[in-house]
Write a protein that holds these residues in place. Sequence first.
Motif, PDB file in Angstrom:
ATOM      1  N   PRO A  46     -53.832  10.652 -16.410  1.00  0.00           N
ATOM      2  CA  PRO A  46     -52.815  10.298 -15.385  1.00  0.00           C
ATOM      3  C   PRO A  46     -51.646   9.755 -16.185  1.00  0.00           C
ATOM      4  CG  PRO A  46     -54.664   9.967 -14.289  1.00  0.00           C
ATOM      5  CD  PRO A  46     -55.219  10.223 -15.672  1.00  0.00           C
ATOM      6  N   GLY A  47     -50.562  10.188 -16.141  1.00  0.00           N
ATOM      7  CA  GLY A  47     -49.166   9.600 -16.614  1.00  0.00           C
ATOM      8  C   GLY A  47     -49.111   9.686 -18.045  1.00  0.00           C
ATOM      9  N   LYS A  49     -47.923  11.265 -21.339  1.00  0.00           N
ATOM     10  CA  LYS A  49     -47.152  12.483 -21.750  1.00  0.00           C
ATOM     11  C   LYS A  49     -47.688  13.231 -23.035  1.00  0.00           C
ATOM     12  CE  LYS A  49     -42.967  10.686 -23.052  1.00  0.00           C
ATOM     13  NZ  LYS A  49     -41.763  10.390 -23.068  1.00  0.00           N
ATOM     14  N   PRO A  50     -48.068  14.511 -23.029  1.00  0.00           N
ATOM     15  CA  PRO A  50     -48.700  15.062 -24.222  1.00  0.00           C
ATOM     16  C   PRO A  50     -47.723  15.845 -24.919  1.00  0.00           C
ATOM     17  CG  PRO A  50     -49.327  16.059 -22.296  1.00  0.00           C
ATOM     18  CD  PRO A  50     -48.237  15.297 -21.558  1.00  0.00           C
ATOM     19  N   HIS A 352     -41.001  16.730 -22.116  1.00  0.00           N
ATOM     20  CA  HIS A 352     -42.203  16.556 -21.351  1.00  0.00           C
ATOM     21  C   HIS A 352     -42.339  15.356 -20.736  1.00  0.00           C
ATOM     22  CE1 HIS A 352     -44.432  19.002 -24.991  1.00  0.00           C
ATOM     23  NE2 HIS A 352     -43.145  19.705 -24.446  1.00  0.00           N
ATOM     24  N   SER A 353     -42.980  15.317 -19.563  1.00  0.00           N
ATOM     25  CA  SER A 353     -43.431  14.278 -18.822  1.00  0.00           C
ATOM     26  C   SER A 353     -44.972  14.038 -18.606  1.00  0.00           C
ATOM     27  CB  SER A 353     -42.971  14.371 -17.572  1.00  0.00           C
ATOM     28  OG  SER A 353     -43.636  15.239 -16.752  1.00  0.00           O
ATOM     29  N   GLY A 354     -45.331  12.966 -18.163  1.00  0.00           N
ATOM     30  CA  GLY A 354     -46.601  12.652 -17.946  1.00  0.00           C
ATOM     31  C   GLY A 354     -47.281  13.201 -16.432  1.00  0.00           C
ATOM     32  N   ASP A 355     -46.629  13.948 -15.754  1.00  0.00           N
ATOM     33  CA  ASP A 355     -47.144  14.460 -14.490  1.00  0.00           C
ATOM     34  C   ASP A 355     -48.020  15.553 -14.744  1.00  0.00           C
ATOM     35  OD1 ASP A 355     -44.781  13.241 -12.805  1.00  0.00           O
ATOM     36  OD2 ASP A 355     -43.567  14.373 -14.001  1.00  0.00           O
ATOM     37  N   ARG A 386     -58.078  16.169  -8.541  1.00  0.00           N
ATOM     38  CA  ARG A 386     -57.279  15.877  -9.664  1.00  0.00           C
ATOM     39  C   ARG A 386     -58.060  15.901 -10.895  1.00  0.00           C
ATOM     40  NH1 ARG A 386     -52.079  11.889  -9.781  1.00  0.00           N
ATOM     41  NH2 ARG A 386     -51.687  12.022 -12.142  1.00  0.00           N
ATOM     42  N   ARG A 388     -58.926  16.345 -15.467  1.00  0.00           N
ATOM     43  CA  ARG A 388     -58.190  16.335 -16.592  1.00  0.00           C
ATOM     44  C   ARG A 388     -58.484  17.424 -17.561  1.00  0.00           C
ATOM     45  NH1 ARG A 388     -58.901   9.989 -18.422  1.00  0.00           N
ATOM     46  NH2 ARG A 388     -58.491   9.194 -16.352  1.00  0.00           N
TER      47      ARG A 388
ATOM     48  N   PRO B 394     -49.522   3.758 -17.090  1.00  0.00           N
ATOM     49  CA  PRO B 394     -48.979   4.916 -17.762  1.00  0.00           C
ATOM     50  C   PRO B 394     -47.946   5.699 -16.741  1.00  0.00           C
ATOM     51  CG  PRO B 394     -51.393   4.734 -18.122  1.00  0.00           C
ATOM     52  CD  PRO B 394     -50.866   3.761 -17.197  1.00  0.00           C
ATOM     53  N   ILE B 395     -48.456   5.942 -15.320  1.00  0.00           N
ATOM     54  CA  ILE B 395     -47.600   6.577 -14.443  1.00  0.00           C
ATOM     55  C   ILE B 395     -46.379   5.809 -14.362  1.00  0.00           C
ATOM     56  CG2 ILE B 395     -47.355   7.314 -12.160  1.00  0.00           C
ATOM     57  CD1 ILE B 395     -50.726   7.988 -12.094  1.00  0.00           C
ATOM     58  N   ASP B 398     -44.068   6.256 -17.210  1.00  0.00           N
ATOM     59  CA  ASP B 398     -43.665   7.579 -17.513  1.00  0.00           C
ATOM     60  C   ASP B 398     -42.335   7.866 -16.625  1.00  0.00           C
ATOM     61  OD1 ASP B 398     -43.921  10.193 -18.842  1.00  0.00           O
ATOM     62  OD2 ASP B 398     -44.330  10.820 -16.932  1.00  0.00           O
ATOM     63  N   LYS B 405     -45.069   9.465 -26.326  1.00  0.00           N
ATOM     64  CA  LYS B 405     -45.653  10.788 -26.215  1.00  0.00           C
ATOM     65  C   LYS B 405     -46.947  10.662 -27.239  1.00  0.00           C
ATOM     66  CE  LYS B 405     -43.446  14.787 -26.661  1.00  0.00           C
ATOM     67  NZ  LYS B 405     -42.743  15.899 -27.347  1.00  0.00           N
ATOM     68  N   PHE B 406     -48.161  11.191 -26.562  1.00  0.00           N
ATOM     69  CA  PHE B 406     -49.394  11.299 -27.521  1.00  0.00           C
ATOM     70  C   PHE B 406     -49.396  12.662 -27.931  1.00  0.00           C
ATOM     71  CE2 PHE B 406     -53.927  12.779 -27.248  1.00  0.00           C
ATOM     72  CZ  PHE B 406     -54.273  11.961 -28.379  1.00  0.00           C
TER      73      PHE B 406
END
Lengths: 408, 408
Positions: A46-47, A49-50, A352-355, A386, A388, B394-395, B398, B405-406
């Motif tokens: 969660p959160g 950003k990849p 990109h975001s972490g959503d 939810r 991963r 992290p949320i 973000d 970014k990862f």
Amino acid sequence: MIVLDGLGDRPVLSQGYRTPLEAAVTPNMDRLSKGGLLGLIDPISPGVKPGSDVANMALLGYDPNRYYTGRGALEALGAGLVLHPGEIAFRCNFATVDHSMRVVDRRAGRIHRYTSRLSKELNRMKLESTPDLKVEFKPTVEHRAVLVFRGSGLSRMVSDPDPKAHGLKVVQSKPLEKTHEAKKTAQALNEFVRTSHEKLKHHQVNKERIERGEAPANIVLPRGPGTNPELPSFKTKFNLRASCVTGTVLIKGICRATGVQVLHVRQATGGLRTDLGAKVKSVIDSFAQSDLVFLHIKGADVASHDGDFKSKVRFLEEADGAIGKIMDEVDIAENYILVTGDHSTPVEIREHSGDPVPVAMGGPDVPSSRVTKFCEAAASRGNLGRLRGLDLMPIVTDFIGRSSKFGN
Amino acid sequence: MIVLDGLGDRPVLSQGYRTPLEAAVTPNMDRLSKGGLLGLIDPISPGVKPGSDVANMALLGYDPNRYYTGRGALEALGAGLVLHPGEIAFRCNFATVDHSMRVVDRRAGRIHRYTSRLSKELNRMKLESTPDLKVEFKPTVEHRAVLVFRGSGLSRMVSDPDPKAHGLKVVQSKPLEKTHEAKKTAQALNEFVRTSHEKLKHHQVNKERIERGEAPANIVLPRGPGTNPELPSFKTKFNLRASCVTGTVLIKGICRATGVQVLHVRQATGGLRTDLGAKVKSVIDSFAQSDLVFLHIKGADVASHDGDFKSKVRFLEEADGAIGKIMDEVDIAENYILVTGDHSTPVEIREHSGDPVPVAMGGPDVPSSRVTKFCEAAASRGNLGRLRGLDLMPIVTDFIGRSSKFGN
């Protein structure tokens, strides 16, 4: 397994506080969601950003924390190059710099012709600072290319020469660790960038571009160094014959690294004008010979990076049509169809975001979510919860009867 | 980020099978929940009952499995002491024992005056068994204090002299590992406790307390040994300037360990009668100079440990009023407000439990849960799902645009 690049988004105030997926008319994905498993996926956690590299690795069941060795390597594999242990690969852009080495256009006017001619000046370049290294340079799609340093005593722990923004000067690569290897690699990289400018600035292709009022591709900017990822094969890991339909070099690279067969689709460009029909045909044709077909569709991410809500909605509706055709052809009483995204790219952020992203899966014996829309909000009320990215492949292999037992 | 200590609870049969949060009228938190992200947080992981130390560390993004080195250290830092590597800190209570060293009152009648006078007998105590050690003792709030052993060859692997229940005898501290360091520390600790009783039992302050019919503070009971936690700074870890408003010594300690600025609020006591108005003013004043303000409100946990349903309801309603004032002052079109708890403390158990706590976050581009109540049951139907304490930062980073970014 259908992955819509940059699928997820955030509600946009000027659009009735809807996301593109909420605004889009997507009867096929809605049908899949209602009749099947529906939930949210955090590509990493969660959160977080990849990047597209780690996100797609995770969706395919490879833990990036364990296996990720830099994007350049995956791009090089995707471009059809071979990487040996110790060699370093970079992804590159042809770009435009002014006389003071300031970046005017990171994509050289999105050049899409004659990059092969330009590349002849760069491939097999002899570097004075590191004469033992062999240089391999190959253009890929539009302004993109890959660079490989072959030889020994190299390290991927070097900073990027690409400043990644317009108006900034090209950066000197620096070693990120105090080793001889990192120092040598940074030195070679700086010489390569400097020489690329010298060889390209007066090139005939660029003279013609300038005459036509186009930005000259007068430098190469490498970034994202990587070494060959030693990934266990998909076949070994999941006992599945898998194939992939994609127009994106990175995804081809991940597939080559995992032994997933990449199907050639000439019209798949990885852009907004990609030929979805050709991709769909390729998916359907490959069904007989594959246990799993991975279809990666790039367009929604392109629209997101352009910040174009309407274009994203339109592309999602086109993608929904393509998914509908696959659903028509595939016997859902015997096969499974999964739709998700590799990450969110909100149109208002353009990055990109972490959503989390929605995921839906239909097929035999799959519980029905009874949620009637495929979108971020509805997916949060789904029956899958939810999860991963790494959770996906175990669920898939379990439904298709190919999972192995943990314990006894 | 607003943390209501001990927020979560379980339904109470005699109260219509409602939790305090369900019984409380909380229009502001309800509004935040409806318009924003809503979900449940397991401070550590599902079912794990956390101490306040590890719970708040996790909410602030520090993995306790990696960084936790005992509560005593955080209490000492919160009391303004400095800890060097190898030194051991304990949290302590002034307590009341009878002639047979049986604990009559673990809080010495919740003594809140003259603990400084009593402490003069204990600070810089010379220990015969370990003459090389320096002893630092400092009273904090009410019956609470901290003790630090300075010197070398010490270990935090020793058991607590505090029996943690009324009617039990003071316990001899024992080494928890077979090392010279643990043996030496236990020896010093036992001498300190014994000597504290000798020095305090006939003290003038206690003679006066007995005359007034109050429990004498005739011993010090240490517990929770800790060593200095080597935490990376909040600024380094999240690239955020953070400040904190709290009346609780532990939270101040966590902030000092992470470089989060602790704002001084004279009327913030960490009790049920804390001046919420003064805290709110401090939060609003610090907005301009901070990227993140951490507001910790203790009262609900105090009511929970007292087993007082009505008092918890009343305090939650007061806290909701305070949150409403912050929501009025903070421009929600540009800022984010998050409300959660650090753990559950069910009033019928009177201790922490492993139940998840609700979390709600409002701000720009945040999806609406459309769930109209902020409570445990409603949060389980929210759009955020069920996350862990460590997922929160992290949320947050973000959404506020400070995440990195990862991958690539």
